[in-house]
Design an enzyme around this catalytic site. Structure first.
Site, PDB file in Angstrom:
ATOM      1  N   THR B  71       0.846  -1.190   0.000  1.00 31.14           N
ATOM      2  CA  THR B  71       0.000   0.000   0.000  1.00 31.14           C
ATOM      3  C   THR B  71       0.885   1.244   0.000  1.00 31.14           C
ATOM      4  O   THR B  71       1.901   1.268   0.691  1.00 31.14           O
ATOM      5  CB  THR B  71      -0.907   0.010   1.249  1.00 31.14           C
ATOM      6  N   ALA B  99       7.591  -1.062   0.736  1.00 31.87           N
ATOM      7  CA  ALA B  99       8.292  -0.552  -0.440  1.00 31.87           C
ATOM      8  C   ALA B  99       7.316   0.223  -1.329  1.00 31.87           C
ATOM      9  O   ALA B  99       6.188  -0.209  -1.537  1.00 31.87           O
ATOM     10  CB  ALA B  99       8.924  -1.689  -1.225  1.00 31.87           C
ATOM     11  N   HIS B 129       3.373   7.331 -18.299  1.00 36.13           N
ATOM     12  CA  HIS B 129       2.295   6.540 -17.700  1.00 36.13           C
ATOM     13  C   HIS B 129       1.023   6.622 -18.541  1.00 36.13           C
ATOM     14  O   HIS B 129       0.888   7.494 -19.395  1.00 36.13           O
ATOM     15  CB  HIS B 129       1.989   7.043 -16.281  1.00 36.13           C
ATOM     16  N   HIS B 130       0.086   5.752 -18.211  1.00 34.93           N
ATOM     17  CA  HIS B 130      -1.266   5.804 -18.780  1.00 34.93           C
ATOM     18  C   HIS B 130      -1.922   7.122 -18.372  1.00 34.93           C
ATOM     19  O   HIS B 130      -1.585   7.698 -17.326  1.00 34.93           O
ATOM     20  CB  HIS B 130      -2.084   4.610 -18.285  1.00 34.93           C
ATOM     21  N   LYS B 133      -3.666   8.378 -14.738  1.00 37.27           N
ATOM     22  CA  LYS B 133      -2.894   8.699 -13.523  1.00 37.27           C
ATOM     23  C   LYS B 133      -3.155  10.159 -13.165  1.00 37.27           C
ATOM     24  O   LYS B 133      -3.086  11.037 -14.029  1.00 37.27           O
ATOM     25  CB  LYS B 133      -1.417   8.471 -13.814  1.00 37.27           C
TER      26      LYS B 133
END
Lengths: 243, 243, 243, 243
Positions: B71, B99, B129-130, B133
């Site tokens: 998360t 992480a 990125h797509h 986002k």
């Protein structure tokens, strides 16, 4: 040495531009190496031809001068002869650096490929050069493939997945299990790419050498190391200096 | 935890496919965390939402279970609370790994960018990125830029060369002196590139995450580390596990 | 004209090497343009400076010579003046070619970007140059963005998907709705990339100009076109010649 | 047809999401093709297996339905049989589209490679796929190489420069004089790159297909074309529809 060659001339210019160095002498084929002594020279840079390089380096080492060598074509016998000479050299801290590639990007790329290899299922190497190059693949690409194969073996990885059947000509040359591909294209100089793949992810490492100036930062780094006297003896490759 | 989410479901599948692991329990929002105990679970994997994650992790740590957390949205306070909890935990070797990115390619790319930064005049970061986002640049790219800037500073490098005058909108966001560019393109998932340049040469590091399966090798690596008990306490980021 | 400049000298060398051309005269600042006449020159190549270029071209056109112009910084007024002059020129087939970029790869890349634009949801432009460049983004990248935006509009496409909220500094300069990003990196020369994206797919178009020799094939193509007399009048850009 | 296969299911979903289409029927192996008639279906989409595809298409054409075919493995005899059938079909404007690749990026990349080929000294083709693919190089890469070779020949270009001597294994498969390289890497799906080079410049064309959704824009384009009745008869490949 080799100061009138293309590479040598670039080195002379790079040394002249470096704030912490001066050009002591420029020497080329036919000139007397005896003029180079510890009195006038801290470090000699040798970019000549394979047939002359070993003899040049041995002469200089015996004169008490440290040497940075960019000439290629070295054999294990050559390395051994230089190592013996420099280990028994009279001057403290005297050293020789012989590197097959002075481009920092290429040296780092191989280091990173070695570090990353164990974490990926697949690795392939692609090198791209101008079409006047006679050998394929490049020595650097061959070396990278061997280093990657060794890292995979050390980590206990097996063969990479590859379902190809039938004609495999397009799959390139297999070096210790690693596929190596050579592209020849007018306009390019010297470029190498390592592709590493896992489910859903890819890591790409690419080093581009656009022209001969790309070797100068590495040559200057080797000269500084040799001048400092902190790494006496023979160093093969630039990577040990990069820490 | 979060087993019915997209990421959670992928983790469950990955654990099922791993030869050295079994799925003890699958838990999601509304389920009782009390069912997870050291008797039935060595390591819990937590992929939920920022508002629930801290509480989940603290509960699990107090139950004596090690936790791997995917998360995002963690704060320094959150890290401190988990560190305290796990350091005072009863079970020997208990650990928590949190992480921000479990893609090995991304973790290695940042490590390599940090190692390489000192050797180059110029460095820039590009993330792709797509277009769904909402934040730009990505947290990973911001982090990479900061890490690169720190490495340059530690090596005594000054500002990068940049003669741009006038409108600099196209030059991206400047993070600690490092230019960061964000591309948004339908069809892409999560990709990051670091370009490093010297006279005549370029080094390109690129990490591609094509889909969520790219995080699984990293999650499994963290689970194995947590199960081994060899790194007790809190570990932030995957890199410390990769040696 | 401009024969002693870097670009001019490269042109002189390229013309000398072309089997179907000879160098009639080399002229530079201070020389008399009156020496260039249809008797000794078919086509003049003009690589000088923006402040001199318009006057040079008009003088040559009035002398009856065709001209290929590589000097940048042209305005609509300049184009109009040249168009008037060449349209009323005495010699049949006389022509002027003025192109902002003579690299065939760059010209083709823009053509392909224009052709492809209507088929993709997302398009972004990235240009990469050496850090001594003062403007950002490059004129070529700006032009590409406008051409792409026009093609999308002609095809009835709306805005591209982009969920970014908050600080958009990293998203680059928005040119007619197209995001343009400028990278500055030591070692690079002039490079441009157009990324086009659809669900599940990406098309990448990239043009690399590594050095000034990259402009020579385009200059020679323009000289051949001008010499042939088949395209009388003013031609702006290289693309109309490429069919 | 083939609606329960992976590709078929993706098509059904894409058609459902398209604002100008509806799914009339879904049919798979074992179902009766007789249920598909011009009364309930404008265009049938056929994604089955090579052994069934020809018979399916002929049956549908004879029923008076237009067909878009994604099944691969077609032979010249198959094309001829379909051409005969659709040319003698009863319904006006009836058509069949058979394309080896429905990814718009791949179709455009090949078009651009064909257009650009005559302007460059060197061209090479690299394709990259997941390691479960059994053939190498891919059919698309082979086709691109042939198209490029034909364009060079039509323009009167000779052999490309290549000084390689000795072992040429790393230089890939030579298809009509064009070198083709195949990479196999876990994490990749289907990618193809064409590199074109001239002195000082490079043009790179790259098509990435990340997953099967990449074929949907092309399938829908073919369905729209077939439904419009504006291209009666057989069309092989998607490119003729893209103008």
């Amino acid at each position: 040495m080799g100061a009138r060659g293309r590479m040598g001339a670039t080195v002379v210019e790079a040394v002249r531009s470096a704030p912490d160095m001066t050009v002591a002498l420029t020497v080329d084929a036919g000139d007397d190496l005896g003029s180079i002594t510890p009195d006038n020279t801290d470090v000699a840079v040798e970019f000549t031809v394979p047939s002359a390089s070993l003899r040049n380096v041995l002469t200089l080492v015996r004169s008490g001068v440290s040497v940075v060598v960019g000439t290629t074509g070295w054999t294990d016998e050559g390395f051994a002869a230089v190592r013996d000479a420099v280990d028994s050299a009279s001057r403290a801290g005297q050293s020789v650096v012989i590197a097959p590639n002075y481009a920092l990007s290429a040296v780092l790329m191989e280091r990173f490929a070695r570090q990353a290899a164990r974490y990926f299922e697949s690795v392939e190497v692609i090198e791209m050069h101008h079409p006047d190059k006679v050998d394929a693949p490049s020595g650097t690409a061959l070396h990278t493939a061997r280093v990657v194969a060794k890292a995979r073996e050390d980590a206990g990885l097996g063969a990479m997945p590859d379902a190809t059947t039938g004609d495999e000509t397009s799959r390139g040359q297999v070096v210790d299990g690693v596929h190596v591909h050579a592209i020849r294209l007018r306009g390019l100089n010297a470029h190498e790419e390592v592709l590493l793949g896992n489910p859903g992810e890819q890591l790409v490492l690419r080093a581009d050498s656009f022209d001969r100036s790309s070797f100068m930062p590495g040559v200057l780094m080797a000269v500084r190391s040799a001048a400092s006297g902190t790494r006496p003896g023979l160093t093969v490759g630039l990577e040990p200096l990069m820490d």
